[in-house]
Design an enzyme around this catalytic site. Structure first.
Site, PDB file in Angstrom:
ATOM      1  N   HIS A 243       0.857  -1.185   0.000  1.00  0.00           N
ATOM      2  CA  HIS A 243       0.000   0.000   0.000  1.00  0.00           C
ATOM      3  C   HIS A 243       0.893   1.235   0.000  1.00  0.00           C
ATOM      4  O   HIS A 243       1.968   1.223   0.596  1.00  0.00           O
ATOM      5  CB  HIS A 243      -0.874   0.007   1.268  1.00  0.00           C
ATOM      6  CG  HIS A 243      -1.592   1.307   1.498  1.00  0.00           C
ATOM      7  ND1 HIS A 243      -2.774   1.608   0.863  1.00  0.00           N
ATOM      8  CD2 HIS A 243      -1.267   2.393   2.250  1.00  0.00           C
ATOM      9  CE1 HIS A 243      -3.164   2.830   1.238  1.00  0.00           C
ATOM     10  NE2 HIS A 243      -2.265   3.320   2.077  1.00  0.00           N
TER      11      HIS A 243
ATOM     12  N   GLU B 178      -3.442   7.786   7.885  1.00  0.00           N
ATOM     13  CA  GLU B 178      -3.119   6.357   7.886  1.00  0.00           C
ATOM     14  C   GLU B 178      -1.992   6.034   8.878  1.00  0.00           C
ATOM     15  O   GLU B 178      -2.027   5.001   9.561  1.00  0.00           O
ATOM     16  CB  GLU B 178      -2.759   5.916   6.470  1.00  0.00           C
ATOM     17  CG  GLU B 178      -3.969   5.955   5.538  1.00  0.00           C
ATOM     18  CD  GLU B 178      -3.619   5.790   4.070  1.00  0.00           C
ATOM     19  OE1 GLU B 178      -4.555   5.835   3.245  1.00  0.00           O
ATOM     20  OE2 GLU B 178      -2.432   5.619   3.730  1.00  0.00           O
TER      21      GLU B 178
HETATM   22  P1  GDP Z   1      -4.023   1.979  -4.658  1.00  0.00           P
HETATM   23  O1  GDP Z   1      -4.100   3.406  -4.171  1.00  0.00           O
HETATM   24  O2  GDP Z   1      -3.075   1.802  -5.829  1.00  0.00           O
HETATM   25  O3  GDP Z   1      -3.736   0.989  -3.548  1.00  0.00           O
HETATM   26  O4  GDP Z   1      -5.460   1.602  -5.246  1.00  0.00           O
HETATM   27  P2  GDP Z   1      -6.943   1.961  -4.749  1.00  0.00           P
HETATM   28  O5  GDP Z   1      -6.921   2.980  -3.659  1.00  0.00           O
HETATM   29  O6  GDP Z   1      -7.763   2.232  -5.959  1.00  0.00           O
HETATM   30  O7  GDP Z   1      -7.461   0.563  -4.165  1.00  0.00           O
HETATM   31  C1  GDP Z   1      -7.112   0.121  -2.861  1.00  0.00           C
HETATM   32  C2  GDP Z   1      -6.774  -1.353  -2.915  1.00  0.00           C
HETATM   33  O8  GDP Z   1      -7.958  -2.073  -3.291  1.00  0.00           O
HETATM   34  C3  GDP Z   1      -5.755  -1.765  -3.995  1.00  0.00           C
HETATM   35  O9  GDP Z   1      -4.427  -1.550  -3.592  1.00  0.00           O
HETATM   36  C4  GDP Z   1      -6.075  -3.227  -4.186  1.00  0.00           C
HETATM   37  O10 GDP Z   1      -5.545  -4.026  -3.126  1.00  0.00           O
HETATM   38  C5  GDP Z   1      -7.607  -3.205  -4.090  1.00  0.00           C
HETATM   39  N1  GDP Z   1      -8.241  -3.050  -5.415  1.00  0.00           N
HETATM   40  C6  GDP Z   1      -8.231  -1.947  -6.225  1.00  0.00           C
HETATM   41  N2  GDP Z   1      -8.936  -2.155  -7.351  1.00  0.00           N
HETATM   42  C7  GDP Z   1      -9.435  -3.422  -7.253  1.00  0.00           C
HETATM   43  C8  GDP Z   1     -10.260  -4.224  -8.089  1.00  0.00           C
HETATM   44  O11 GDP Z   1     -10.691  -3.798  -9.170  1.00  0.00           O
HETATM   45  N3  GDP Z   1     -10.552  -5.492  -7.641  1.00  0.00           N
HETATM   46  C9  GDP Z   1     -10.095  -5.964  -6.446  1.00  0.00           C
HETATM   47  N4  GDP Z   1     -10.437  -7.211  -6.087  1.00  0.00           N
HETATM   48  N5  GDP Z   1      -9.315  -5.243  -5.633  1.00  0.00           N
HETATM   49  C10 GDP Z   1      -8.983  -3.983  -6.014  1.00  0.00           C
END
Ligand code: GDP
Length: 140
Positions: free
Chosen positions: A117, A128
């Site tokens: 993350h 966080e």
């Molecule tokens: P990050 O900021 O790159 O971590 O991405 P986001 O904030 O959009 O999403 C948080 C976390 O949710 C991601 O790091 C992934 O672990 C999970 N995640 C994001 N998009 C998807 C998705 O389309 N499907 C699934 N199953 N998990 C997702």
């Protein structure tokens, strides 16, 4: 000071695979200083709280189950331009889209089990970091 900090977790897939050391090495070699760090495991309730901003997303329940499925490492990192530089170091959310040499490209298993993350803003980095660490548990 706060503007130069970000927050990271080494997620359950990377921890379980024994990649924590290699990932921390990449983080330190990229110039980040570890200000606080601990191994811990989220409950589903705490994972839900951490990812509350995503509660309307279709993957929210899966994400909370996955993030509480095993131990993680949580850490606060310090560097100039920490948030942006760390997002570059980890690469895109989906490892299929992540640039060569990024942590997610090397270690992530899927868009969900994506190894690490990284906070997306200075404000979220502070929120966080405080979620896991009290003042007494961090350097400064
Ligand atoms: P990050 O900021 O790159 O971590 O991405 P986001 O904030 O959009 O999403 C948080 C976390 O949710 C991601 O790091 C992934 O672990 C999970 N995640 C994001 N998009 C998807 C998705 O389309 N499907 C699934 N199953 N998990 C997702």
């Amino acid at each position: 000071m706060a503007a130069n900090r970000t927050f990271t977790m080494i997620k359950p897939d990377a921890f379980e695979a024994g990649n924590s050391g290699a990932i921390l090495k990449m983080i330190e070699e990229a110039g980040f200083k570890i200000v606080a760090m601990k191994a811990t495991q989220l409950t589903p309730e705490l994972a839900g709280k951490f990812y509350e901003v995503h509660k309307e997303r279709p993957f929210y329940a899966d994400l909370c189950a996955y993030m509480s499925s095993g131990p993680i490492i949580a850490a606060i990192l310090e560097k100039d331009n920490a948030v942006e530089d760390f997002r570059k170091l980890i690469g895109a959310t989906n490892p299929a889209d992540a640039a060569e040499g990024t942590i997610r490209k090397i270690f992530a298993k899927s868009i969900e089990a994506n190894a690490v993350h990284g906070s997306d803003s200075d404000e979220n980095a502070a929120i966080e970091g405080s979620f896991y660490f009290s003042q007494a548990e961090r350097v400064g």
